[in-house]
Design a protein around this motif. Structure first.
Motif, PDB file in Angstrom:
ATOM      1  N   CYS A 107       0.834  -1.196   0.000  1.00  7.76           N
ATOM      2  CA  CYS A 107       0.000   0.000   0.000  1.00  7.76           C
ATOM      3  C   CYS A 107       0.875   1.255   0.000  1.00  7.76           C
ATOM      4  O   CYS A 107       1.856   1.343   0.736  1.00  7.76           O
ATOM      5  CB  CYS A 107      -0.896  -0.005   1.232  1.00  7.76           C
ATOM      6  SG  CYS A 107      -2.014   1.381   1.315  1.00  7.76           S
ATOM      7  N   HIS A 132       0.085   4.025   1.070  1.00 12.19           N
ATOM      8  CA  HIS A 132      -0.178   4.869   2.232  1.00 12.19           C
ATOM      9  C   HIS A 132       0.889   4.606   3.279  1.00 12.19           C
ATOM     10  O   HIS A 132       1.830   5.391   3.418  1.00 12.19           O
ATOM     11  CB  HIS A 132      -1.588   4.574   2.772  1.00 12.19           C
ATOM     12  CG  HIS A 132      -1.953   5.359   3.988  1.00 12.19           C
ATOM     13  ND1 HIS A 132      -2.501   4.764   5.095  1.00 12.19           N
ATOM     14  CD2 HIS A 132      -1.844   6.658   4.272  1.00 12.19           C
ATOM     15  CE1 HIS A 132      -2.726   5.693   6.009  1.00 12.19           C
ATOM     16  NE2 HIS A 132      -2.337   6.855   5.532  1.00 12.19           N
ATOM     17  N   LEU A 133       0.792   3.489   4.003  1.00 11.65           N
ATOM     18  CA  LEU A 133       1.806   3.244   5.027  1.00 11.65           C
ATOM     19  C   LEU A 133       2.371   1.828   4.962  1.00 11.65           C
ATOM     20  O   LEU A 133       2.855   1.298   5.971  1.00 11.65           O
ATOM     21  CB  LEU A 133       1.237   3.528   6.418  1.00 11.65           C
ATOM     22  CG  LEU A 133       0.958   5.014   6.699  1.00 11.65           C
ATOM     23  CD1 LEU A 133       0.234   5.194   8.008  1.00 11.65           C
ATOM     24  CD2 LEU A 133       2.240   5.825   6.707  1.00 11.65           C
ATOM     25  N   GLY A 134       2.304   1.211   3.816  1.00  9.58           N
ATOM     26  CA  GLY A 134       3.081  -0.007   3.621  1.00  9.58           C
ATOM     27  C   GLY A 134       2.452  -1.319   4.026  1.00  9.58           C
ATOM     28  O   GLY A 134       3.159  -2.316   4.129  1.00  9.58           O
ATOM     29  N   CYS A 135       1.149  -1.350   4.297  1.00 10.52           N
ATOM     30  CA  CYS A 135       0.537  -2.655   4.540  1.00 10.52           C
ATOM     31  C   CYS A 135       0.427  -3.409   3.215  1.00 10.52           C
ATOM     32  O   CYS A 135       0.513  -2.812   2.150  1.00 10.52           O
ATOM     33  CB  CYS A 135      -0.849  -2.481   5.152  1.00 10.52           C
ATOM     34  SG  CYS A 135      -0.778  -1.995   6.870  1.00 10.52           S
ATOM     35  N   CYS A 164      -6.971  -2.328   1.317  1.00 11.38           N
ATOM     36  CA  CYS A 164      -5.918  -2.314   2.330  1.00 11.38           C
ATOM     37  C   CYS A 164      -6.550  -2.475   3.705  1.00 11.38           C
ATOM     38  O   CYS A 164      -7.479  -1.758   4.054  1.00 11.38           O
ATOM     39  CB  CYS A 164      -5.127  -1.019   2.264  1.00 11.38           C
ATOM     40  SG  CYS A 164      -3.809  -1.023   3.467  1.00 11.38           S
ATOM     41  N   HIS A 198      -5.870   1.111   6.811  1.00  7.65           N
ATOM     42  CA  HIS A 198      -6.664   2.336   6.967  1.00  7.65           C
ATOM     43  C   HIS A 198      -7.672   2.499   5.857  1.00  7.65           C
ATOM     44  O   HIS A 198      -8.087   3.601   5.527  1.00  7.65           O
ATOM     45  CB  HIS A 198      -5.762   3.563   7.038  1.00  7.65           C
ATOM     46  CG  HIS A 198      -4.579   3.371   7.923  1.00  7.65           C
ATOM     47  ND1 HIS A 198      -3.349   3.007   7.445  1.00  7.65           N
ATOM     48  CD2 HIS A 198      -4.451   3.442   9.258  1.00  7.65           C
ATOM     49  CE1 HIS A 198      -2.512   2.862   8.445  1.00  7.65           C
ATOM     50  NE2 HIS A 198      -3.140   3.117   9.559  1.00  7.65           N
ATOM     51  N   SER A 248      -7.692   2.045   2.432  1.00  5.39           N
ATOM     52  CA  SER A 248      -7.521   2.482   1.051  1.00  5.39           C
ATOM     53  C   SER A 248      -8.041   1.398   0.117  1.00  5.39           C
ATOM     54  O   SER A 248      -7.957   0.213   0.430  1.00  5.39           O
ATOM     55  CB  SER A 248      -6.047   2.735   0.748  1.00  5.39           C
ATOM     56  OG  SER A 248      -5.631   3.924   1.334  1.00  5.39           O
TER      57      SER A 248
HETATM   58  S1  FES Z   1      -1.399   1.282   4.787  1.00  2.11           S
HETATM   59 FE1  FES Z   1      -2.926   0.992   3.328  1.00  2.11          FE
HETATM   60  S2  FES Z   1      -4.399   2.376   3.926  1.00  2.11           S
HETATM   61 FE2  FES Z   1      -2.857   2.737   5.341  1.00  2.11          FE
END
Ligand code: FES
Lengths: 519, 165
Positions: free
Chosen positions: B99, B101-104, B115, B118, B120
Motif C-alpha cells: 500500500c 499509504h503506510l506499507g501494509c 488495504c 486504513h 484504502s
Molecule cells: S497502509 Fe494501506 S491504507 Fe494505510
C-alpha cells in the motif's frame, strides 16, 4: 593530650581493634544515616536533605500541597509506575533476545517457561499502560489547576517532552516481541516517518530533498524492516529513552523544588482551616526578613505574608508517597494476575492482520492517519504538541492559579468547550464515515489538496478558531487555553473510542465487532 | 576630617555582578566558543553514524512461473512476494501490492485491492479509489523468459504504459 589519645595510650591496639570491631555495626549505621533516627523535626529534616535521593524533596511542605484534591498524587503515581516498568524491564532483559529469528521465541520462553516470567511480563505491560494513563491525567490536572504559570512555564515544556518519551517507550516496547502487532507497527511507524514524501512527491521535489526517506532510513537502519530495525528499537527502548526519561524526570522534580513546591492559590493560607493534628505547624508571622541578594529572588522568609503553614515532609508527604507506590503496585499486580499481556502470531511480512490496530493510546492517531499519513502522523501531532507547549507562554494571566478550572469562565466554560469539542469531532467523523472524503468523490484529486484539507486538519482548525473566539469573548488568554485544551482532550477521547470500538476490517465503520464480516 | 562611608550607589558593581567581559576575558571567550563549536560539529558528526551506511539490499529480482489456468485480470501472487501478476490481452504486467499509504500488504478483492490498515481501495490496475493512499500502486518491471516463466524486479518501478511483457 586529648581524651581519645589518653584512652588510646591506656589500652593496647589489640583491645582497641576488638572494641572497634564490636562497635562496627552501629558505627556503620551511623555513617550511613548521619542524622540519627528521624525522631525530632530537626533530624527529620536532615534525614531528607542529607540523602542524595530524597534531597529533591523539600524538608517541609505546605499543607495545601498535602490535600488530595490538589494533585491526586498523579505525579508520584507516574513515577511509581515508571519504577515498576524499570525493575520488571531489567528482569525481562535476562531472557529477551533482540533478534528477529529468536525474539518471538524468547518472549514465549518468558511467558511459558521462565519461573514467574509471565507474571513479570504482565506487570511490565500493565505498569506501562498505567503510566500512559497517569501521565495524561497528570497533565490534565496540571493544566486545569493552571499550575503551568510563571516560573513553571519551562517545566510544563519538560512535561510535554516526558509525555512524548513515555509514548516513545510504549511504542518501542510493543515492537520487541516481533509478533504480528510488532511487525506491522514498525512498518507503519517507519512509513509515518517517511510520510513527508506525501508532500515532497506531490511537489515533485523528492529527488532533491527527501526528509521522509532519511527519517525512515535512520529509524530502520535499512531499507526494509528487519534485524537492524529491531536492534535500533531495542536500543531506544532499553537505553536511550529510559535514560532520557530519567534525566528529564530529575530536571522536572528539581525545578518543582526550586519553584517553591507545588502551585497553590495566593490566599491558600487564609482558606486552610487550622491544622487539627498533632504536628506543630509553622504559623508565626516572620519577625524579620533577610535579603539574600544575588542568590535568591525576593526576600526569605517572604515579606508581608502570613503564616507559612508547613508541615515536615518526612512523615506527611513521604507516607502519602509510600501509599501511592503501594497502590500502583497493587493495581499492576492485580491486573497482571488476571489479564495476560498479549502475544500474537509470529510476524508475517506477507499478511497484515485485518484490522491491524495499534494499542489504545495510538488509536486516535491511527484514525487521523487514516485521513492522511503526513497530516495525521506528523503534522497534526506536531501542531497539537506545539500548541499545548506554548500555552504557558501565551497565557500569562494570574487569575485562578492553583485552583481547579480557575480563570475566567471556569467550570461552565470547560463544560461548554467539552460539548463543543465532542460535537465537532463527532460531526466530522460521522460525515466522513457516511459520505466519504474528497478522494471518493473525485478520484483524480491532487494529493496536496487532501493533505491540506482532510477531516483531521478541519478538526484542528475548528478547535483553534473556537479558542481564538473564546479569547476575544472573555477577553482572556486563559479562557482560550481552557477551550483549546478541553477540545483537544475531547477530540483525543472520541478518536480513540472510534478507533478502538467502531473500526473493523479494512478500517470500515461497524457499530459492534459482532457485525464484522468473517474473513 | 571624618571619612564618610561609601554609599551603595558609589559601588558600581559587586563581585557577583562583574563588569562586561571583553577587556579581560578574551581567552575565556575563545575557550568557550571553541568548546561550543567543537561540540556542535561533534554532534553533527555523530548524527551521521546512525544513518545506515551498510545497506544489505539483496537483489529483488525473482523468477516466477504463472499457472497456465490463470484467468485474464486475475491476480497471481507468488508466495513470499508482495507482487501481483496479471495476464492481459497484450501480455503480462506486475503490480506492487504494498500500500502506498503506510506499507501494509493489500488484499485482492472483487473491485481490485483493499488495504486492511486504513481502508484504502485500489482498482485492478492499481489506481486509488478511496482512502488515504496518496498514489496508485506502482507497476513493476517484468520480463518474459519463455512461455509461462517471468522475471520480476520488485525494486524497479516503471511507467504503466510500458509495463507489459
Ligand atoms: S497502509 Fe494501506 S491504507 Fe494505510
Amino acid at each position: 593530650m586529648n581524651e581519645v589519645a589518653a584512652k588510646n595510650s591506656e589500652t593496647s591496639a589489640v583491645r582497641r581493634f576488638l572494641i572497634n570491631l564490636r562497635e562496627t555495626p552501629s558505627r556503620f549505621y551511623h555513617t550511613m544515616f548521619r542524622s540519627g533516627k528521624p525522631e525530632s523535626d530537626r533530624t527529620r529534616s536532615t534525614f531528607i536533605f542529607g540523602n542524595v535521593f530524597l534531597h529533591l524533596h523539600s524538608t517541609r511542605v505546605h499543607r495545601w500541597t498535602l490535600k488530595w484534591t490538589t494533585t491526586w498524587r498523579l505525579g508520584i503515581a507516574a513515577l511509581s509506575s515508571f519504577l515498576l516498568t524499570l525493575i520488571t524491564g531489567v528482569l525481562l532483559m535476562f531472557y529477551y533476545k533482540p533478534y528477529p529469528d529468536v525474539a518471538y521465541d524468547s518472549i514465549k520462553d518468558i511467558h511459558f517457561v521462565v519461573p514467574t516470567g509471565r507474571f513479570i511480563r504482565n506487570i511490565h505491560r500493565w505498569a506501562a499502560n498505567v503510566m500512559v494513563v497517569v501521565v495524561i491525567l497528570h497533565m490534565v490536572r496540571v493544566f486545569y489547576t493552571a499550575a503551568y504559570r510563571r516560573f513553571r512555564e519551562f517545566n510544563w515544556v519538560i512535561g510535554m517532552l516526558l509525555l512524548a518519551v513515555t509514548l516513545g517507550l510504549s511504542f518501542t516496547g510493543y515492537l520487541l516481541p516481533w509478533d504480528q502487532l510488532a511487525y506491522w507497527a514498525i512498518t507503519i511507524g517507519a512509513n509515518i516517518a517517511q510520510s513527508p514524501r506525501e508532500v515532497t512527491d506531490a511537489l515533485g521535489i523528492t529527488k532533491y530533498i527527501d526528509i521522509g526517506g532519511l527519517q525512515k532510513l535512520i529509524l530502520l537502519g535499512s531499507e526494509d524492516v528487519g534485524e537492524e530495525a529491531l536492534i535500533r528499537f531495542y536500543l531506544l527502548h532499553v537505553m536511550i529513552l529510559p535514560l532520557t526519561l530519567t534525566l528529564l524526570v530529575a530536571v522536572h522534580f528539581w525545578r518543582i523544588r526550586k519553584d517553591g513546591g507545588l502551585v497553590r492559590p495566593i490566599d491558600a493560607d487564609l482558606r486552610l482551616k487550622p491544622e487539627p493534628g498533632l504536628y506543630p505547624v509553622f504559623t508565626q508571622e516572620p519577625k524579620k526578613t533577610y535579603s539574600l541578594g544575588a542568590i535568591v529572588r525576593g526576600k526569605t522568609p517572604q515579606i508581608n505574608q502570613g503564616p507559612e503553614n508547613t508541615l515536615p515532609a518526612m512523615p506527611h508527604l513521604m507516607y502519602a508517597e509510600g501509599a501511592v507506590l503501594m497502590l500502583a503496585i497493587f493495581i499492576c499486580v492485580l491486573l497482571a494476575l488476571f489479564f495476560d499481556a498479549p502475544l500474537k502470531e509470529l510476524a508475517n511480512p506477507g499478511v497484515p492482520e485485518n484490522p491491524a490496530k495499534a494499542p489504545w493510546y495510538f488509536l486516535g492517531l491511527q484514525e487521523l492517519v487514516s485521513h492522511s499519513a503526513f497530516m495525521g502522523g506528523m503534522g497534526i501531532p506536531a501542531i497539537v504538541l506545539l500548541g499545548i507547549a506554548l500555552i504557558p507562554y501565551l497565557d500569562r494571566e494570574s487569575d485562578g492559579t492553583g485552583e481547579w478550572f480557575g480563570g475566567p469562565g471556569g467550570k461552565m466554560l470547560v463544560l461548554r468547550s467539552a460539548l463543543f469539542g465532542l460535537g465537532v469531532v463527532i460531526a466530522i467523523e460521522a460525515f466522513t464515515i457516511h459520505y466519504g472524503w474528497i478522494r471518493q468523490w473525485w478520484p483524480k484529486a491532487p494529493q496536496l489538496l487532501i493533505t491540506a484539507i482532510n477531516p483531521g486538519t478541519l478538526l484542528t482548525l475548528f478547535y483553534a478558531l473556537y479558542s481564538l473566539w473564546l479569547v476575544r469573548k472573555y477577553d482572556s488568554t486563559r479562557a482560550g487555553a481552557l477551550g483549546l485544551f478541553t477540545c483537544f482532550l475531547a477530540g483525543f477521547i472520541v478518536l480513540t473510542v472510534i478507533g478502538s470500538y467502531f473500526r473493523g476490517p479494512n478500517w470500515d465503520f461497524y457499530w459492534s465487532p459482532s457485525q464484522w464480516p468473517g474473513h | 576630617m571624618t571619612t564618610q562611608p561609601k554609599t551603595i550607589e558609589q559601588v558600581k558593581r559587586s563581585r557577583l555582578d562583574p563588569e562586561p567581559i571583553p577587556r579581560r576575558d578574551f581567552l575565556g571567550l575563545a575557550a568557550l566558543w571553541s568548546a561550543a563549536s567543537t561540540l556542535l560539529f561533534a554532534t553533527v558528526g555523530m548524527l551521521r553514524l546512525p544513518k545506515a551506511a551498510v545497506l544489505p539490499s539483496p537483489s529483488k529480482k525473482f523468477r516466477v512461473v504463472l499457472p497456465e489456468s490463470l484467468a485474464l485480470h486475475q491476480p497471481f501472487i507468488p508466495p513470499g512476494r508482495s507482487v501481483g501478476l496479471f495476464k492481459a490481452e497484450t501480455g503480462v504486467y506486475a503490480v506492487s501490492i504494498v500500500c502506498t499509504h503506510l506499507g501494509c500488504i493489500v488484499k485482492s478483492s472483487a473491485s481490485g485491492f483493499d488495504c486492511p490498515c486504513h481502508g484504502s481501495r485500489f482498482s485492478q490496475d492499481g489506481s486509488v479509489l478511496r482512502g488515504p493512499a496518496p498514489k496508485a500502486l506502482p507497476r513493476l518491471a517484468v520480463n518474459r523468459m519463455c512461455d509461462h516463466e517471468f522475471i520480476v524486479d520488485e525494486g524497479e518501478i516503471i511507467e504503466a504504459s510500458e509495463a507489459m511483457a
